[in-house]
Design a protein around this motif. Structure first.
Motif, mmCIF file in Angstrom:
data_model
loop_
_atom_site.group_PDB
_atom_site.id
_atom_site.type_symbol
_atom_site.label_atom_id
_atom_site.label_comp_id
_atom_site.label_asym_id
_atom_site.label_seq_id
_atom_site.Cartn_x
_atom_site.Cartn_y
_atom_site.Cartn_z
ATOM 1 N N ALA B 309 0.703 -1.186 0.129
ATOM 2 C CA ALA B 309 -0.171 -0.120 -0.025
ATOM 3 C C ALA B 309 0.940 1.162 0.084
ATOM 4 O O ALA B 309 0.725 2.296 -0.800
ATOM 5 N N VAL B 310 2.204 1.146 0.986
ATOM 6 C CA VAL B 310 2.832 2.294 0.959
ATOM 7 C C VAL B 310 3.689 2.448 -0.559
ATOM 8 O O VAL B 310 3.623 3.891 -0.973
ATOM 9 N N ARG B 311 4.026 1.624 -1.218
ATOM 10 C CA ARG B 311 4.523 1.747 -2.404
ATOM 11 C C ARG B 311 3.775 2.417 -3.579
ATOM 12 O O ARG B 311 4.093 2.950 -4.380
ATOM 13 N N VAL B 312 2.512 1.726 -3.515
ATOM 14 C CA VAL B 312 1.493 2.223 -4.419
ATOM 15 C C VAL B 312 1.142 3.723 -4.105
ATOM 16 O O VAL B 312 0.820 4.464 -5.068
ATOM 17 N N VAL B 313 1.058 4.114 -2.772
ATOM 18 C CA VAL B 313 0.775 5.633 -2.728
ATOM 19 C C VAL B 313 1.985 6.429 -3.013
ATOM 20 O O VAL B 313 1.748 7.427 -3.890
ATOM 21 N N ARG B 314 3.293 5.968 -2.911
ATOM 22 C CA ARG B 314 4.313 6.535 -3.204
ATOM 23 C C ARG B 314 4.659 6.715 -4.580
ATOM 24 O O ARG B 314 5.191 7.666 -5.174
ATOM 25 N N ALA B 315 3.931 5.642 -5.410
ATOM 26 C CA ALA B 315 4.161 5.686 -6.875
ATOM 27 C C ALA B 315 3.259 6.863 -7.634
ATOM 28 O O ALA B 315 3.402 6.936 -8.608
ATOM 29 N N GLY B 316 2.372 7.246 -6.718
ATOM 30 C CA GLY B 316 1.295 8.203 -7.207
ATOM 31 C C GLY B 316 0.277 7.443 -8.244
ATOM 32 O O GLY B 316 -0.066 8.194 -9.149
ATOM 33 N N LEU B 317 -0.130 6.292 -7.757
ATOM 34 C CA LEU B 317 -0.940 5.480 -8.775
ATOM 35 C C LEU B 317 -2.211 6.295 -8.930
ATOM 36 O O LEU B 317 -2.649 6.473 -10.285
ATOM 37 N N THR B 318 -2.911 6.684 -7.951
ATOM 38 C CA THR B 318 -4.050 7.479 -8.036
ATOM 39 C C THR B 318 -4.023 8.728 -9.289
ATOM 40 O O THR B 318 -4.901 8.490 -10.241
ATOM 41 N N GLU B 319 -2.989 9.335 -9.243
ATOM 42 C CA GLU B 319 -2.763 10.554 -10.281
ATOM 43 C C GLU B 319 -2.643 10.123 -11.301
ATOM 44 O O GLU B 319 -3.058 10.521 -12.553
ATOM 45 N N LYS B 320 -1.773 8.890 -11.433
ATOM 46 C CA LYS B 320 -1.511 8.221 -12.759
ATOM 47 C C LYS B 320 -2.595 7.586 -13.473
ATOM 48 O O LYS B 320 -2.627 7.497 -14.747
ATOM 49 N N ILE B 321 -3.396 6.961 -12.596
ATOM 50 C CA ILE B 321 -4.786 6.498 -13.489
ATOM 51 C C ILE B 321 -5.792 7.682 -13.802
ATOM 52 O O ILE B 321 -6.050 7.573 -14.899
ATOM 53 N N ALA B 322 -5.726 8.889 -13.012
ATOM 54 C CA ALA B 322 -6.600 9.752 -13.499
ATOM 55 C C ALA B 322 -5.957 10.472 -14.724
ATOM 56 O O ALA B 322 -6.650 10.680 -15.906
ATOM 57 N N ASP B 323 -4.702 10.340 -14.935
ATOM 58 C CA ASP B 323 -3.985 10.824 -16.157
ATOM 59 C C ASP B 323 -4.367 9.662 -17.271
ATOM 60 O O ASP B 323 -4.890 10.224 -18.481
ATOM 61 N N ALA B 324 -4.223 8.406 -17.102
ATOM 62 C CA ALA B 324 -4.250 7.390 -17.941
ATOM 63 C C ALA B 324 -5.633 7.571 -18.674
ATOM 64 O O ALA B 324 -5.813 7.268 -19.835
ATOM 65 N N CYS B 325 -6.703 7.842 -17.781
ATOM 66 C CA CYS B 325 -8.092 7.732 -18.330
ATOM 67 C C CYS B 325 -8.526 9.088 -18.660
ATOM 68 O O CYS B 325 -9.954 9.580 -18.793
ATOM 69 N N GLU B 326 -7.598 10.082 -18.617
ATOM 70 C CA GLU B 326 -7.861 11.447 -18.867
ATOM 71 C C GLU B 326 -9.237 12.026 -18.236
ATOM 72 O O GLU B 326 -9.921 12.615 -18.811
ATOM 73 N N LEU B 327 -8.875 11.879 -16.992
ATOM 74 C CA LEU B 327 -9.871 12.701 -15.954
ATOM 75 C C LEU B 327 -9.356 13.654 -15.513
ATOM 76 O O LEU B 327 -8.059 13.739 -15.161
ATOM 77 N N SER B 328 -10.195 14.564 -14.909
ATOM 78 C CA SER B 328 -9.659 15.692 -13.960
ATOM 79 C C SER B 328 -9.618 15.061 -12.654
ATOM 80 O O SER B 328 -10.674 14.941 -12.162
ATOM 81 N N ALA B 329 -8.434 14.651 -12.192
ATOM 82 C CA ALA B 329 -8.194 14.001 -10.835
ATOM 83 C C ALA B 329 -8.689 14.854 -9.555
ATOM 84 O O ALA B 329 -8.590 16.044 -9.761
#
Lengths: 329, 329
Positions: B309-329
C-alpha cells in the motif's frame, strides 16, 4: 466386437507414435477392432501386421495451423474428414483423434452428425477431483455464446455422461459462476441459473472455479467462452507450478534430489491435469462418440484414448444422452 | 511520511496476527505511519506501545458470512467502514484490509469514493509470470457485467498500474478470451476487442487463460465474471497440485524425503499463487489506494500488504490512473 476409427494424422507427433498407441490398445482389449485412418505408408503396413486392424487410406492432412472450417471444407480426403464419414457409414462405432481441436469439432459435427434435437454439441472433459471423485466439465470451447436452453442440454448431456461412464447414480450438476450464492452471476449466468433450476437435470447450484478440481460437483456446465477460459487457466497453472518446481531444482542440490524423488508423482499429476488419464475430451451430442486427445500426445495417451472411446461406446452413452435430453434417438 | 490505515478486524485470523504484521511493516519502513482500525482492546495497546502508530477505535466488525452491502449499510461503526471514512477525510493515504472482499469493495467504493469519471472500480492482482515478469490481472470480480467502454478504462487503469508500480514503460495489454485469434470470442468479447483496438490503451490482442501466469502480457483485462472464474480456477489448481503432492508424500519414503527437501519451494509457490507476494489485490479507480489481502492471512502477508500500500501511494498511482483515463483528478 467394438470398432474404433483412429485418426493417426494431424497430431504434433508422428503417425508412428500414434500407431504404437493403437497397438497397445489392441493388445489390452481383445474385443477391440480398429480402423486406422491416415497415409498409406503408415496405415497399410500397420493393418497388415496387426490382427483386428484395417486401414482407411487417406491422402490429405489438416494441420494445427490451418483454419479448421475452411480446411474441413477444402480437404475432402483429410484423415479426420474420412474418419468421421466412416463412423457415419457405420464402419466404426466411435472415433479418436489427436488432431486440431477445431478440425475434429467441425469434421465430427458435420461428418458424424448431431443427434436429432441436440442444439449444440459440447466438448467435455472429466477432471480429477482432490477427493478422488472426477467432475465432468463442459463446454470447454465448442460454443462461445449459448442460450439458457442450450445450457440445460449441456447439463442433461453431462449428467448422462456421469451416469453412463463414471457410474454416478445421481450426479450433482453445478453452473460455473463468480460465486456460489444464487444471487451471483452476470446477467447471462443468472438466466442460466433460472433455466437450470426449472429443468430436470440434477441442478445443485452455482459452482466456482475452485470447484472444478475439488470433486464437489459431478458435472459443471458453462458456456464455451467461460469454459475455455477456465480450462486454459487450469492448464496454465499446472505448467506454471511444474516449471517453478523444475526451476527450484537447479537452485540447490537438496531441491535437485527432492525433485528426482518426486518425478513419478509430478509426471502423473501432469497427466491428470491434461485430461490424458481419461483419454481426452469427449464431444457430446453426436450420433456416435468422438474423443479428442491432446495434440502433443504419446503412445500411452493414444492407447488410453482409444480404450476410453471403447468404454464410452459400450456404456451406450449416445443412447443415454438421447434419453436424458428426451430426444428420439 | 506515508500513512496507511490498516483494518485489523474481519479476517479469518485474530487481530493479534494482523497487528504483528503491522509491527513488522513499521520496523521495515521508518517513513511509515499507521492508523490501526479495530476494537479498543487490540488497537489501543498497540498504539501505546508502537511509535508511528495511532488507534482508530471502532465497535463493530463485518464478518465473512455477512451480506456485504447490507452489513456496510447497517454497521456504521464497522472497522472497514470507519477505515474508509478516515482515508476519505485525509487521515491516511491508503487502506489495507484482509476482511470480506465484498465488504471491502462496498465500503471502499462508497467510503473512499471513486475518482471522478471512473465508471467502475476494478479489483486487480499482479500474478507472477513463468518468465519472472508479472501480469496485472483485472477485474477479479468487482463487476460481473461491464460495457466495452468500461473494459477500455480497465485497460487504462491496468496500464497505469504496470507503469507506476511495476515500472514497465510500455505495457502490453491483453483481453482474456477463448482463443488468441482476433476472430475468437463471445459476442461481448468481440465488442470488447473492437473497443480496445480503437482506444489508446496499449492493446496487444487476445490472451488465453494460459497467458495469465505466463508473463506474455503486462496487463490482462476481463469482465469481473470471467476474471473471477479464471482467478478461482488458478487458485483451485494450485490447491489441487499441492494436495496431490502432499498425498504422494505418504505413498513412499522416497516421496516423503522428496517433499521435505522441496518444502521451501512449495511454500513460496503457494504464496505466489495466492497473491500474497504482491501484498494482495488493489482496488483501482478510487480516490486513494485500497488493498485487499487474503482473509486466511499471516503476519507476513499483512506486513507485505501494508508495505505494498505504501509503494502504491508513493508511486502516485491514483494521479497516474486519472492521467491515463484522461480524467480531471
Amino acid at each position: 466386437m467394438t470398432t474404433i476409427c483412429v485418426d493417426v494424422m494431424g497430431a504434433d507427433k508422428e503417425p508412428a507414435v500414434l500407431l504404437e498407441g493403437v497397438a497397445q490398445a489392441l493388445a489390452a482389449d481383445t474385443d477391440l477392432e480398429v480402423l486406422v485412418a491416415g497415409a498409406a505408408e503408415f496405415v497399410e503396413p500397420f493393418a497388415a501386421s496387426h490382427d483386428r486392424a484395417r486401414a482407411l487410406v487417406t491422402t490429405e492432412v489438416i494441420t494445427m495451423s490451418e483454419h479448421p472450417a475452411q480446411a474441413v471444407r477444402a480437404k475432402k480426403d483429410a484423415s479426420i474428414v474420412r474418419a468421421a464419414a466412416a463412423v457415419r457409414a457405420g464402419e466404426a462405432d466411435g472415433l479418436f483423434s489427436a488432431g486440431s481441436t477445431g478440425a475434429v469439432l467441425t469434421a465430427a459435427t458435420f461428418g458424424v452428425g448431431r443427434l436429432k434435437g441436440i442444439k449444440r454439441p459440447a466438448l467435455s472433459l472429466p477432471f480429477p477431483g482432490i477427493s478422488g471423485r472426477p467432475t465432468v466439465f463442459l463446454d470447454m470451447g465448442a460454443n462461445a455464446d449459448v442460450r439458457p436452453d442450450v445450457i440445460v442440454q449441456f447439463a442433461q448431456m453431462g449428467r448422462a455422461y456421469a451416469r453412463a461412464v463414471l457410474g454416478v447414480a445421481e450426479p450433482r450438476v453445478g453452473l460455473l459462476c463468480n460465486g456460489s450464492e444464487e444471487t451471483k452471476g452476470s446477467e447471462m449466468a443468472l438466466a442460466y441459473h433460472e433455466a437450470l433450476a426449472a429443468a430436470d437435470c440434477g441442478f445443485a447450484g452455482n459452482a466456482e472455479g475452485t470447484d472444478i478440481l475439488a470433486g464437489t460437483f459431478d458435472v459443471i456446465v458453462a458456456d464455451g467462452f467461460t469454459g475455455n477460459v477456465a480450462l486454459k487457466s487450469i492448464e496454465g497453472t499446472g505448467k506454471f507450478v511444474l516449471k517453478r518446481l523444475k526451476a527450484a531444482m537447479g537452485a540447490s542440490l537438496k531441491n535437485k534430489i527432492g525433485m528426482a524423488l518426486l518425478a513419478g508423482s509430478l509426471k502423473s499429476l501432469a497427466g491428470e491435469l491434461s485430461g490424458d488419464e481419461y483419454g481426452g475430451a469427449v464431444l457430446l451430442g453426436l450420433r456416435a462418440p468422438v474423443l479428442k486427445g491432446h495434440g502433443a500426445t504419446s503412445a500411452r495417451a493414444v492407447c488410453q484414448g482409444t480404450l476410453a472411446a471403447v468404454r464410452v461406446v459400450r456404456a451406450g452413452l449416445t443412447e443415454k444422452i438421447a434419453d436424458a435430453c428426451e430426444l428420439s434417438a
